[in-house]
Design a protein around this motif. Sequence first.
Motif, PDB file in Angstrom:
ATOM      1  N   MET A 128      47.591  35.973  37.224  1.00 52.18           N
ATOM      2  CA  MET A 128      46.580  37.113  36.480  1.00 52.18           C
ATOM      3  C   MET A 128      47.458  37.722  35.298  1.00 52.18           C
ATOM      4  SD  MET A 128      44.054  38.491  36.462  1.00 52.18           S
ATOM      5  CE  MET A 128      43.137  39.117  38.126  1.00 52.18           C
ATOM      6  N   VAL A 129      48.869  38.059  35.111  1.00 55.11           N
ATOM      7  CA  VAL A 129      49.059  38.505  33.367  1.00 55.11           C
ATOM      8  C   VAL A 129      49.126  37.290  32.520  1.00 55.11           C
ATOM      9  CG1 VAL A 129      51.160  38.677  32.746  1.00 55.11           C
ATOM     10  CG2 VAL A 129      50.423  39.559  35.346  1.00 55.11           C
ATOM     11  N   GLY A 130      48.587  37.116  32.204  1.00 53.58           N
ATOM     12  CA  GLY A 130      47.787  36.436  30.856  1.00 53.58           C
ATOM     13  C   GLY A 130      46.879  36.287  30.082  1.00 53.58           C
ATOM     14  N   ALA A 131      45.714  36.718  31.299  1.00 56.18           N
ATOM     15  CA  ALA A 131      44.199  36.664  31.434  1.00 56.18           C
ATOM     16  C   ALA A 131      43.516  37.432  30.143  1.00 56.18           C
ATOM     17  CB  ALA A 131      44.050  36.258  32.996  1.00 56.18           C
ATOM     18  N   HIS A 157      38.604  36.945  32.668  1.00 58.44           N
ATOM     19  CA  HIS A 157      38.326  35.301  33.961  1.00 58.44           C
ATOM     20  C   HIS A 157      39.289  35.020  34.661  1.00 58.44           C
ATOM     21  CE1 HIS A 157      36.771  31.700  33.798  1.00 58.44           C
ATOM     22  NE2 HIS A 157      38.205  30.875  33.293  1.00 58.44           N
ATOM     23  N   VAL A 158      38.783  35.082  35.684  1.00 62.73           N
ATOM     24  CA  VAL A 158      40.018  34.620  36.871  1.00 62.73           C
ATOM     25  C   VAL A 158      39.681  33.049  37.201  1.00 62.73           C
ATOM     26  CG1 VAL A 158      40.465  35.077  38.907  1.00 62.73           C
ATOM     27  CG2 VAL A 158      39.954  37.165  38.116  1.00 62.73           C
ATOM     28  N   PRO A 159      39.973  31.878  36.560  1.00 63.21           N
ATOM     29  CA  PRO A 159      40.266  30.720  36.896  1.00 63.21           C
ATOM     30  C   PRO A 159      40.083  30.430  38.252  1.00 63.21           C
ATOM     31  CG  PRO A 159      41.761  30.868  35.355  1.00 63.21           C
ATOM     32  CD  PRO A 159      41.624  32.319  36.095  1.00 63.21           C
ATOM     33  N   GLN A 160      40.634  30.736  39.630  1.00 65.79           N
ATOM     34  CA  GLN A 160      41.308  30.406  40.596  1.00 65.79           C
ATOM     35  C   GLN A 160      39.673  30.466  41.694  1.00 65.79           C
ATOM     36  OE1 GLN A 160      43.213  32.994  39.119  1.00 65.79           O
ATOM     37  NE2 GLN A 160      45.424  32.341  39.134  1.00 65.79           N
ATOM     38  N   THR A 170      34.317  35.193  36.245  1.00 64.53           N
ATOM     39  CA  THR A 170      34.732  36.911  35.615  1.00 64.53           C
ATOM     40  C   THR A 170      34.351  37.740  36.734  1.00 64.53           C
ATOM     41  OG1 THR A 170      33.744  35.906  33.592  1.00 64.53           O
ATOM     42  CG2 THR A 170      33.877  37.896  34.014  1.00 64.53           C
ATOM     43  N   GLU A 171      35.417  38.604  37.279  1.00 65.91           N
ATOM     44  CA  GLU A 171      35.596  40.219  37.689  1.00 65.91           C
ATOM     45  C   GLU A 171      35.933  40.814  36.733  1.00 65.91           C
ATOM     46  OE1 GLU A 171      37.535  39.119  41.462  1.00 65.91           O
ATOM     47  OE2 GLU A 171      36.825  37.575  41.086  1.00 65.91           O
ATOM     48  N   ALA A 172      35.206  41.995  37.784  1.00 62.28           N
ATOM     49  CA  ALA A 172      35.168  43.978  36.994  1.00 62.28           C
ATOM     50  C   ALA A 172      36.471  44.597  37.816  1.00 62.28           C
ATOM     51  CB  ALA A 172      34.314  44.088  37.036  1.00 62.28           C
ATOM     52  N   PHE A 173      37.757  44.534  36.594  1.00 62.12           N
ATOM     53  CA  PHE A 173      38.500  45.550  36.710  1.00 62.12           C
ATOM     54  C   PHE A 173      38.701  46.641  36.556  1.00 62.12           C
ATOM     55  CE2 PHE A 173      39.624  41.198  37.255  1.00 62.12           C
ATOM     56  CZ  PHE A 173      40.025  41.047  38.708  1.00 62.12           C
ATOM     57  N   LEU A 174      39.824  47.478  36.996  1.00 60.85           N
ATOM     58  CA  LEU A 174      39.940  48.843  36.104  1.00 60.85           C
ATOM     59  C   LEU A 174      40.837  48.487  35.369  1.00 60.85           C
ATOM     60  CD1 LEU A 174      39.559  51.261  40.076  1.00 60.85           C
ATOM     61  CD2 LEU A 174      37.993  51.037  38.157  1.00 60.85           C
ATOM     62  N   ALA A 175      41.144  49.146  34.477  1.00 58.68           N
ATOM     63  CA  ALA A 175      41.866  48.989  33.078  1.00 58.68           C
ATOM     64  C   ALA A 175      42.287  50.275  32.807  1.00 58.68           C
ATOM     65  CB  ALA A 175      41.267  48.421  32.486  1.00 58.68           C
ATOM     66  N   TYR A 176      43.913  50.394  32.845  1.00 58.40           N
ATOM     67  CA  TYR A 176      44.661  51.291  31.774  1.00 58.40           C
ATOM     68  C   TYR A 176      45.194  50.567  30.030  1.00 58.40           C
ATOM     69  CZ  TYR A 176      44.300  54.082  36.056  1.00 58.40           C
ATOM     70  OH  TYR A 176      43.895  54.852  37.155  1.00 58.40           O
ATOM     71  N   SER A 229      36.144  44.794  22.895  1.00 60.06           N
ATOM     72  CA  SER A 229      37.213  44.464  21.865  1.00 60.06           C
ATOM     73  C   SER A 229      37.799  43.541  23.712  1.00 60.06           C
ATOM     74  CB  SER A 229      38.152  45.771  22.244  1.00 60.06           C
ATOM     75  OG  SER A 229      37.184  46.156  21.419  1.00 60.06           O
ATOM     76  N   GLN A 230      38.369  42.242  22.597  1.00 62.08           N
ATOM     77  CA  GLN A 230      38.478  40.851  23.250  1.00 62.08           C
ATOM     78  C   GLN A 230      40.481  40.903  23.568  1.00 62.08           C
ATOM     79  OE1 GLN A 230      38.981  37.733  21.719  1.00 62.08           O
ATOM     80  NE2 GLN A 230      36.846  37.290  22.142  1.00 62.08           N
ATOM     81  N   VAL A 231      40.607  41.590  25.238  1.00 61.54           N
ATOM     82  CA  VAL A 231      42.264  41.310  26.154  1.00 61.54           C
ATOM     83  C   VAL A 231      43.121  40.442  26.729  1.00 61.54           C
ATOM     84  CG1 VAL A 231      41.697  44.441  25.581  1.00 61.54           C
ATOM     85  CG2 VAL A 231      40.745  42.769  27.684  1.00 61.54           C
ATOM     86  N   VAL A 232      44.261  41.163  26.677  1.00 60.26           N
ATOM     87  CA  VAL A 232      44.700  40.391  27.616  1.00 60.26           C
ATOM     88  C   VAL A 232      45.698  40.937  28.575  1.00 60.26           C
ATOM     89  CG1 VAL A 232      46.994  40.000  26.054  1.00 60.26           C
ATOM     90  CG2 VAL A 232      47.027  38.497  27.826  1.00 60.26           C
ATOM     91  N   VAL A 233      45.752  40.942  29.742  1.00 61.23           N
ATOM     92  CA  VAL A 233      46.366  41.338  30.898  1.00 61.23           C
ATOM     93  C   VAL A 233      47.811  41.332  30.697  1.00 61.23           C
ATOM     94  CG1 VAL A 233      46.605  41.532  33.096  1.00 61.23           C
ATOM     95  CG2 VAL A 233      44.913  41.196  32.671  1.00 61.23           C
ATOM     96  N   VAL A 234      48.634  42.608  30.934  1.00 59.54           N
ATOM     97  CA  VAL A 234      50.109  42.627  30.098  1.00 59.54           C
ATOM     98  C   VAL A 234      50.515  42.998  31.500  1.00 59.54           C
ATOM     99  CG1 VAL A 234      51.745  43.936  30.175  1.00 59.54           C
ATOM    100  CG2 VAL A 234      49.820  43.688  27.991  1.00 59.54           C
TER     101      VAL A 234
END
Length: 66
Positions: free
Chosen positions: A1-4, A23-26, A30-36, A48-53
């Motif tokens: 998930m990190v780096g997605a 985007h979850v390749p496994q 594509t799935e929705a997530f709560l984000a901070y 905005s485009q983002v990357v999961v840290v």
Amino acid sequence: MVGATGRVTGRVGAGLVGEVMVHVPQRQGTEAFLAYPAVPGETLEPGSQVVVVEYQPPRTVYVAPL
């Protein structure tokens, strides 16, 4: 998930719980997530485009802009 990568669908910012579509390749989709924001005080606008840290199960991610 990190780096997605994903896109902000609900404003992410200080004091806000935003939403991103990641985007979850496994799961082949594509799935929705709560984000901070990964950087405190940063604001990310919808579209905005983002990357999961960081990922915290079950559905929370910390994101940074690409």
